[in-house]
Motif scaffolding. Sequence first.
Motif, PDB file in Angstrom:
ATOM      1  N   LEU A   1      -9.780  -6.120  -3.301  1.00  0.00           N
ATOM      2  CA  LEU A   1      -8.747  -5.098  -3.148  1.00  0.00           C
ATOM      3  C   LEU A   1      -9.166  -4.075  -2.094  1.00  0.00           C
ATOM      4  N   THR A   2      -8.306  -3.854  -1.117  1.00  0.00           N
ATOM      5  CA  THR A   2      -8.620  -2.915  -0.039  1.00  0.00           C
ATOM      6  C   THR A   2      -7.544  -1.873   0.186  1.00  0.00           C
ATOM      7  N   LYS A   3      -6.335  -2.106  -0.332  1.00  0.00           N
ATOM      8  CA  LYS A   3      -5.230  -1.172  -0.097  1.00  0.00           C
ATOM      9  C   LYS A   3      -5.001  -0.306  -1.326  1.00  0.00           C
ATOM     10  N   ASN A   4      -4.978   1.005  -1.103  1.00  0.00           N
ATOM     11  CA  ASN A   4      -4.693   1.918  -2.199  1.00  0.00           C
ATOM     12  C   ASN A   4      -3.251   1.721  -2.676  1.00  0.00           C
ATOM     13  N   LEU A   5      -3.020   1.997  -3.966  1.00  0.00           N
ATOM     14  CA  LEU A   5      -1.690   1.912  -4.583  1.00  0.00           C
ATOM     15  C   LEU A   5      -1.112   0.494  -4.542  1.00  0.00           C
ATOM     16  N   THR A   6      -1.993  -0.504  -4.635  1.00  0.00           N
ATOM     17  CA  THR A   6      -1.511  -1.882  -4.794  1.00  0.00           C
ATOM     18  C   THR A   6      -0.964  -2.041  -6.213  1.00  0.00           C
ATOM     19  N   ARG A   7       0.232  -2.649  -6.333  1.00  0.00           N
ATOM     20  CA  ARG A   7       0.904  -2.725  -7.649  1.00  0.00           C
ATOM     21  C   ARG A   7       0.993  -4.188  -8.117  1.00  0.00           C
ATOM     22  N   PHE A   8       0.865  -4.329  -9.431  1.00  0.00           N
ATOM     23  CA  PHE A   8       1.006  -5.657 -10.053  1.00  0.00           C
ATOM     24  C   PHE A   8       1.947  -5.558 -11.258  1.00  0.00           C
ATOM     25  N   ARG A   9       2.639  -6.671 -11.548  1.00  0.00           N
ATOM     26  CA  ARG A   9       3.439  -6.787 -12.767  1.00  0.00           C
ATOM     27  C   ARG A   9       3.541  -8.267 -13.121  1.00  0.00           C
ATOM     28  N   ALA A  10       3.904  -8.498 -14.367  1.00  0.00           N
ATOM     29  CA  ALA A  10       4.124  -9.880 -14.807  1.00  0.00           C
ATOM     30  C   ALA A  10       5.617 -10.126 -14.982  1.00  0.00           C
TER      31      ALA A  10
ATOM     32  N   GLY B   1       0.799  -1.219   0.000  1.00  0.00           N
ATOM     33  CA  GLY B   1       0.000   0.000   0.000  1.00  0.00           C
ATOM     34  C   GLY B   1       0.826   1.261   0.000  1.00  0.00           C
ATOM     35  N   THR B   2       2.151   1.118  -0.101  1.00  0.00           N
ATOM     36  CA  THR B   2       3.029   2.300  -0.098  1.00  0.00           C
ATOM     37  C   THR B   2       3.317   2.805  -1.499  1.00  0.00           C
ATOM     38  N   GLY B   3       3.121   1.945  -2.486  1.00  0.00           N
ATOM     39  CA  GLY B   3       3.429   2.306  -3.862  1.00  0.00           C
ATOM     40  C   GLY B   3       4.877   2.105  -4.238  1.00  0.00           C
ATOM     41  N   ASN B   4       5.692   1.628  -3.319  1.00  0.00           N
ATOM     42  CA  ASN B   4       7.108   1.400  -3.647  1.00  0.00           C
ATOM     43  C   ASN B   4       7.693   0.215  -2.872  1.00  0.00           C
ATOM     44  N   GLY B   5       6.843  -0.734  -2.458  1.00  0.00           N
ATOM     45  CA  GLY B   5       7.310  -1.898  -1.707  1.00  0.00           C
ATOM     46  C   GLY B   5       7.851  -2.987  -2.625  1.00  0.00           C
ATOM     47  N   PRO B   6       8.353  -4.060  -2.026  1.00  0.00           N
ATOM     48  CA  PRO B   6       8.898  -5.165  -2.826  1.00  0.00           C
ATOM     49  C   PRO B   6       7.792  -5.987  -3.471  1.00  0.00           C
ATOM     50  N   PHE B   7       8.122  -6.610  -4.619  1.00  0.00           N
ATOM     51  CA  PHE B   7       7.184  -7.494  -5.293  1.00  0.00           C
ATOM     52  C   PHE B   7       7.389  -8.932  -4.827  1.00  0.00           C
ATOM     53  N   ALA B   8       6.298  -9.686  -4.797  1.00  0.00           N
ATOM     54  CA  ALA B   8       6.347 -11.112  -4.493  1.00  0.00           C
ATOM     55  C   ALA B   8       5.295 -11.805  -5.342  1.00  0.00           C
ATOM     56  N   SER B   9       5.453 -13.089  -5.534  1.00  0.00           N
ATOM     57  CA  SER B   9       4.484 -13.852  -6.335  1.00  0.00           C
ATOM     58  C   SER B   9       3.111 -13.783  -5.693  1.00  0.00           C
ATOM     59  N   VAL B  10       2.094 -13.670  -6.533  1.00  0.00           N
ATOM     60  CA  VAL B  10       0.729 -13.673  -6.017  1.00  0.00           C
ATOM     61  C   VAL B  10       0.432 -15.043  -5.420  1.00  0.00           C
ATOM     62  N   ASN B  11      -0.477 -15.057  -4.460  1.00  0.00           N
ATOM     63  CA  ASN B  11      -0.864 -16.307  -3.797  1.00  0.00           C
ATOM     64  C   ASN B  11      -2.375 -16.443  -3.854  1.00  0.00           C
ATOM     65  N   PRO B  12      -2.877 -17.496  -4.508  1.00  0.00           N
ATOM     66  CA  PRO B  12      -2.111 -18.560  -5.187  1.00  0.00           C
ATOM     67  C   PRO B  12      -1.468 -18.042  -6.467  1.00  0.00           C
ATOM     68  N   SER B  13      -0.433 -18.734  -6.890  1.00  0.00           N
ATOM     69  CA  SER B  13       0.310 -18.305  -8.081  1.00  0.00           C
ATOM     70  C   SER B  13      -0.569 -18.405  -9.319  1.00  0.00           C
ATOM     71  N   SER B  14      -0.221 -17.603 -10.316  1.00  0.00           N
ATOM     72  CA  SER B  14      -0.992 -17.612 -11.557  1.00  0.00           C
ATOM     73  C   SER B  14      -0.049 -17.386 -12.732  1.00  0.00           C
ATOM     74  N   ASN B  15      -0.237 -18.182 -13.806  1.00  0.00           N
ATOM     75  CA  ASN B  15       0.540 -17.981 -15.026  1.00  0.00           C
ATOM     76  C   ASN B  15      -0.359 -17.750 -16.229  1.00  0.00           C
ATOM     77  N   SER B  16      -1.605 -17.319 -15.931  1.00  0.00           N
ATOM     78  CA  SER B  16      -2.570 -17.027 -16.995  1.00  0.00           C
ATOM     79  C   SER B  16      -2.297 -15.646 -17.575  1.00  0.00           C
ATOM     80  N   THR B  17      -2.734 -15.448 -18.801  1.00  0.00           N
ATOM     81  CA  THR B  17      -2.569 -14.121 -19.414  1.00  0.00           C
ATOM     82  C   THR B  17      -3.449 -13.071 -18.738  1.00  0.00           C
ATOM     83  N   THR B  18      -4.509 -13.515 -18.083  1.00  0.00           N
ATOM     84  CA  THR B  18      -5.376 -12.597 -17.324  1.00  0.00           C
ATOM     85  C   THR B  18      -5.382 -13.024 -15.869  1.00  0.00           C
TER      86      THR B  18
END
Length: 299
Positions: free
Chosen positions: A60-69, A37-54
């Motif tokens: 979602l409850t925290k503002n500035l939650t970030r995602f990347r592939a 929720g800080t907008g600059n924290g470390p990335f970790a694999s989503v749980n459960p993991s996902s390898n789908s294109t979508t």
Amino acid sequence: SKGGTATAKDTVCSGTNTNITLSGYRGTIEWEVDDTGTGNGPFASVNPSSNSTTYTATNLTKNLTRFRAKVTQSGCTPAYSNIIVIKVKPASKLGTLSTSSTTICTGGTVTFGLTGSVGSIQWQSDTANHVLQNIPNATSASYTTFPITKNTIFQAVVTNGNCPSAFSGPIAISAVPGLSGGKAIAMPSTVCSGTKTTIHLRNYTGNITWQTDNGSGNGTFTTISGQTDSLYTTPNLSVQTKYRAILKSGTCPQAISEEATVSILTASAGGKATATSSAICTNTATIITLTDYVGTIQW
């Protein structure tokens, strides 16, 4: 490896979901999240993991939650997509509702209040066909109704942006007829000095409080403590006295009965009987006179 381009709806309401889609990538996908929720924290694999294109990010409850592939072609160095930053808006929240009254006299008003709400407020009332509709200009946390002449349903609707609205649910307000003071009647209305009578109250509505002018005759009435029945027995009276009832109920304006007046007769007095001669001869007459009496004489 090629990270590709991630796209998503970047603003959502708290507690809702959004889909993140990856295109133009090369390799195997592994979605990562920074949910500090800080907008600059470390990335970790989503749980459960996902390898789908979508990937569907849920609740979602925290503002500035970030995602990347993270995309990895076999034997190659991983590549990363662009970062998606999700702005989380607070959900619509009703807060605490207060109501000044749920039963009023016809023509009265009610004041509603909301505290701790999140979003824009709109007050509603039902129409003749029982459909709730917006009340013009009724958008403040505190709302005082129009004069209510019939049973009416009200509702508060709170909406934060494009988030689902929060509803108070129906608030039923009952309109009852106004109070009637009725008529106070003394039975009997004329009594002898030093005696009492009973005051009857008829054709009234509401809770009774008796009052008397205590024989003052100046129009000033005082409350008789503890007397709330429709029948009131007076104390012994010696002067003309008036009585009336005050009718109250809830928030309705009080009503005043017609007054009952108790008139006083001076008490009977035997007076003094005197004879012109207190000693007379047999078969002669004398005159007996009555003085200082009150009432009708019967010898």
